[in-house]
Design an enzyme around this catalytic site. Structure first.
Site, mmCIF file in Angstrom:
data_model
loop_
_atom_site.group_PDB
_atom_site.id
_atom_site.type_symbol
_atom_site.label_atom_id
_atom_site.label_comp_id
_atom_site.label_asym_id
_atom_site.label_seq_id
_atom_site.Cartn_x
_atom_site.Cartn_y
_atom_site.Cartn_z
ATOM 1 N N LYS A 206 -19.464 62.865 67.899
ATOM 2 C CA LYS A 206 -19.102 62.723 69.310
ATOM 3 C C LYS A 206 -17.903 63.623 69.630
ATOM 4 O O LYS A 206 -17.887 64.314 70.627
ATOM 5 C CB LYS A 206 -18.779 61.240 69.562
ATOM 6 C CG LYS A 206 -18.560 60.887 70.991
ATOM 7 C CD LYS A 206 -18.405 59.373 71.146
ATOM 8 C CE LYS A 206 -17.751 59.050 72.462
ATOM 9 N NZ LYS A 206 -17.467 57.632 72.622
ATOM 10 N N GLU A 212 -14.727 64.431 57.913
ATOM 11 C CA GLU A 212 -15.860 64.363 56.979
ATOM 12 C C GLU A 212 -16.979 65.285 57.464
ATOM 13 O O GLU A 212 -17.520 66.100 56.719
ATOM 14 C CB GLU A 212 -16.422 62.928 56.892
ATOM 15 C CG GLU A 212 -15.538 61.932 56.190
ATOM 16 C CD GLU A 212 -14.574 61.232 57.137
ATOM 17 O OE1 GLU A 212 -14.315 61.760 58.239
ATOM 18 O OE2 GLU A 212 -14.069 60.163 56.749
ATOM 19 N N GLY A 267 -19.557 55.339 69.521
ATOM 20 C CA GLY A 267 -20.322 55.869 68.388
ATOM 21 C C GLY A 267 -21.278 54.839 67.803
ATOM 22 O O GLY A 267 -22.445 55.132 67.536
ATOM 23 N N ARG A 268 -20.813 53.615 67.629
ATOM 24 C CA ARG A 268 -21.632 52.597 66.971
ATOM 25 C C ARG A 268 -22.738 52.057 67.874
ATOM 26 O O ARG A 268 -23.527 51.215 67.461
ATOM 27 C CB ARG A 268 -20.738 51.477 66.433
ATOM 28 C CG ARG A 268 -19.803 50.866 67.452
ATOM 29 C CD ARG A 268 -18.712 50.032 66.769
ATOM 30 N NE ARG A 268 -17.721 49.511 67.704
ATOM 31 C CZ ARG A 268 -16.635 50.163 68.089
ATOM 32 N NH1 ARG A 268 -16.422 51.389 67.654
ATOM 33 N NH2 ARG A 268 -15.765 49.616 68.920
ATOM 34 N N GLU A 353 -15.982 47.049 63.468
ATOM 35 C CA GLU A 353 -15.223 48.042 64.232
ATOM 36 C C GLU A 353 -15.078 47.549 65.674
ATOM 37 O O GLU A 353 -14.123 47.893 66.366
ATOM 38 C CB GLU A 353 -15.906 49.418 64.193
ATOM 39 C CG GLU A 353 -14.990 50.542 64.625
ATOM 40 C CD GLU A 353 -15.513 51.932 64.280
ATOM 41 O OE1 GLU A 353 -15.058 52.523 63.276
ATOM 42 O OE2 GLU A 353 -16.380 52.434 65.010
ATOM 43 N N HIS A 384 -30.380 37.423 43.062
ATOM 44 C CA HIS A 384 -29.998 37.555 41.650
ATOM 45 C C HIS A 384 -28.631 38.197 41.520
ATOM 46 O O HIS A 384 -28.262 38.682 40.461
ATOM 47 C CB HIS A 384 -31.073 38.358 40.910
ATOM 48 C CG HIS A 384 -32.416 37.735 41.098
ATOM 49 N ND1 HIS A 384 -32.879 36.684 40.343
ATOM 50 C CD2 HIS A 384 -33.366 37.963 42.040
ATOM 51 C CE1 HIS A 384 -34.070 36.317 40.774
ATOM 52 N NE2 HIS A 384 -34.394 37.067 41.805
ATOM 53 N N LYS A 496 -6.717 58.214 59.801
ATOM 54 C CA LYS A 496 -7.092 59.621 60.020
ATOM 55 C C LYS A 496 -5.835 60.496 60.073
ATOM 56 O O LYS A 496 -5.772 61.561 59.470
ATOM 57 C CB LYS A 496 -7.848 59.773 61.341
ATOM 58 C CG LYS A 496 -9.266 59.225 61.324
ATOM 59 C CD LYS A 496 -9.950 59.562 62.654
ATOM 60 C CE LYS A 496 -11.275 58.863 62.809
ATOM 61 N NZ LYS A 496 -11.867 59.017 64.131
HETATM 62 O O1 F6P Z 1 -14.718 55.568 62.211
HETATM 63 C C1 F6P Z 1 -14.155 55.829 63.443
HETATM 64 C C2 F6P Z 1 -15.068 56.580 64.317
HETATM 65 O O2 F6P Z 1 -14.306 56.963 65.397
HETATM 66 C C3 F6P Z 1 -16.299 55.779 64.749
HETATM 67 O O3 F6P Z 1 -16.069 54.996 65.839
HETATM 68 C C4 F6P Z 1 -17.279 56.873 64.981
HETATM 69 O O4 F6P Z 1 -18.567 56.343 65.002
HETATM 70 C C5 F6P Z 1 -17.005 57.763 63.806
HETATM 71 O O5 F6P Z 1 -15.592 57.730 63.677
HETATM 72 C C6 F6P Z 1 -17.509 59.167 63.936
HETATM 73 O O6 F6P Z 1 -16.935 59.822 65.023
HETATM 74 P P1 F6P Z 1 -17.542 61.157 65.595
HETATM 75 O O7 F6P Z 1 -18.935 60.870 66.073
HETATM 76 O O8 F6P Z 1 -16.630 61.582 66.689
HETATM 77 O O9 F6P Z 1 -17.578 62.175 64.482
#
Ligand code: F6P
Length: 526
Positions: A206, A212, A267-268, A353, A384, A496
């Site tokens: 987003k 990452e 995002g979620r 979250e 199990h 972060k």
């Molecule tokens: O983990 C925090 C967060 O901001 C989530 O809310 C989001 O889904 C994720 O990082 C990824 O963010 P982006 O889509 O901006 O890379």
């Protein structure tokens, strides 16, 4: 005491909990022949049985009074009207628009987002179809056959979960992989055996700044250029889903491969948007549309059903009942379906979250527990592993059993195996509830452990859509009941920022322990 914990509905529930805490569910069944019918909601392919809970008709009434006191019906209207329910970011939460077929949504003048949603959905589905038909070529003209989604959190967990859930519908010639971790091993493993000439990367972010994802995107480009040459045409191996189209453009992604996101989608909550591109690539347009239709069916139910017959409201009330009044700190999600194996992980982000907060909507510290810790994995393997604790341990862990009755694809041999699986799911709910007396205390199980069972005929794109939207709305109602904003996630930012400081070698702002670890790592790196 906060306004909430000193409110009439809250105090009445606290008193009532003390009165019924020692009652066993088996006795509640014995005393009430209508319990099974009353504690069930049957909704067009999804059946919720919540009879195995430590509630009576009176509990139900008191929980509904809490919902009324919290103005749940008003909040549902506010959510669907595009009000700024995400108050700390002054934004609406309009993920329902992404699955809507309404001409106008929300139905409030000046707020309609549907033209943009329709345009993006049409482009995204057309791209997915072209890929499935072998009509998208890479640099040297070979058709793209491998798709690697680079994203994390909401840009990964939703499509990863749904693509697996719908793997029975997957295109036989498309290979789909997901990479989320900053650990380079994640991307390296995903690229094993892939021909760069046939590989497309979707950079799903987003913000287009998440470390990452950006780290993986840069490594992916290096992998492509090492094999295909350093040409700007390597951009034909990329697509992006983002609100930051300028940043994605600067990365080299072609405008026709840019699929938009909007700040009114968390995002979620975003798998219904172009973040769902991997789902559409794997399962096809029809399946994706059916997924949206399932979500929409749950939206319609959520808006229209009275509180006492409303599935998300019921599940939210039960969650608050156990966490706030019984002190249950965790709850478990157990899908009896390998296809749904990623569901607990996906729901962890959705639930924790969203509602893992310590202040209310006005920023005032709460004096009650907010989100329970959510965990789980696929049954029956879970039996199990940790069911021993569920059955005989000291924790109270409410469980959601999610049980497709039929296998997604069933041949003669599978039918019997599916019966075994379903029998095990029911057996666990029964064992938790009734327990078993024995003279040997080691062998005795107290029972009285609550669970819900969500039955579906078969896991289809539509029932999956219903299931996801059910939990989305359950989480929202839980936020309303607890007076917290489920749509922000400020806590995540701290880590972060600190990670940036550590990576940049700026120990100044850090504590002595972390500084010492940094020094040790630096020494090891020479
Ligand atoms: O983990 C925090 C967060 O901001 C989530 O809310 C989001 O889904 C994720 O990082 C990824 O963010 P982006 O889509 O901006 O890379």
């Amino acid at each position: 005491m906060s306004n909430l914990t000193s409110s009439p509905a809250w105090l009445a529930l606290a008193t009532h909990q003390r009165e019924i805490a020692s009652q066993h569910m088996s006795d509640l069944f014995a005393a009430d022949s209508g319990r099974i019918q009353r504690c069930a909601i049957d909704l067009d392919g999804l059946f919720l049985d919540y009879s195995k809970h430590r509630i009576t008709a009176e509990t139900h009434g008191l929980l509904l009074a809490l919902a009324q006191q919290a103005d749940v019906p008003v909040w549902i209207t506010r959510l669907f009207s595009g009000d700024k329910v995400n108050n700390t970011e002054a934004r609406p939460a309009l993920h329902m628009a992404l699955r809507s077929d309404a001409a106008l949504f929300p139905a409030a003048p000046g707020r309609d987002v549907m033209p943009a949603v329709r345009e993006a959905r049409g482009r995204m589905l057309a791209f997915a179809t072209a890929l499935r038909e072998g009509g998208v070529a890479g640099v040297n003209g070979k058709a793209i056959r491998n798709v690697v989604n680079l994203g994390v959190g909401g840009s990964d967990l939703g499509p990863r979960m749904a693509a697996r859930a719908l793997r029975a519908f997957a295109h036989p010639d498309m290979r789909l992989r997901f990479v989320a971790n900053a650990d380079p091993a994640d991307l390296d493993a995903a690229l094993q055996g892939l021909d760069p000439a046939e590989t497309l990367f979707i950079v799903a972010s987003k913000t287009f700044t998440t470390v990452e994802t950006m780290s993986n995107a840069h490594r992916a480009r290096a992998w492509l250029t090492a094999a295909l040459g350093d040409s700007p045409r390597v951009s034909s191996h990329f697509a992006a889903v983002t609100t930051a189209t300028d940043k994605a453009g600067a990365f080299g992604i072609a405008p026709e491969r840019l699929f938009p996101m909007w700040d009114w989608v968390g995002g979620r909550y975003s798998l219904w948007s172009s973040v769902g591109l991997p789902i559409a690539i794997a399962a096809g347009t029809q399946a994706f549309e059916a997924l949206l239709a399932g979500g929409r069916a749950m939206d319609d139910h959520f808006r229209a059903a009275p509180l006492d017959r409303n599935m998300p409201v019921t599940m939210a009330l039960l969650s608050v009942w156990y966490s706030a009044f019984f002190g249950a700190e965790t709850s478990a999600i157990l899908p009896y379906s390998e296809d749904l194996r990623e569901l607990p992980t996906y729901l962890q982000q959705l639930q924790m979250e969203s509602n893992g907060k310590r202040v209310n909507r006005n920023g005032i510290g709460v004096d009650y527990p907010t989100s329970p810790v959510l965990w789980g994995t696929a049954g029956s393997v879970s039996q199990h592993s940790f069911h021993q604790l569920l059955l005989q341990g000291t924790h109270l862990v409410p469980v959601d059993f999610i049980v497709p009755i039929h296998a997604a694809v069933s041949g003669a041999g599978e039918v019997e195996a599916q019966h075994t699986l379903v029998a095990n799911a029911l057996a666990q709910g029964a064992a938790l509830m009734t327990g078993a007396a024995a003279t040997d205390p080691h062998r005795s199980s107290p029972g009285n452990k609550p669970s819900s069972t969500l039955l579906m005929n078969r896991l289809t794109p539509r029932t999956l859509g219903m299931l996801i939207a059910l939990y989305e709305h359950k989480v929202f109602v839980e936020g309303v009941l607890l007076d917290i904003n489920p749509f922000d996630q400020w806590g995540v930012e701290l880590g972060k920022n600190l990670a940036k400081a550590i990576q940049n070698g700026e120990p100044g702002a850090l504590d002595p322990s972390t500084r010492a670890l940094m020094a040790r790592i630096a020494k090891s790196r020479g």
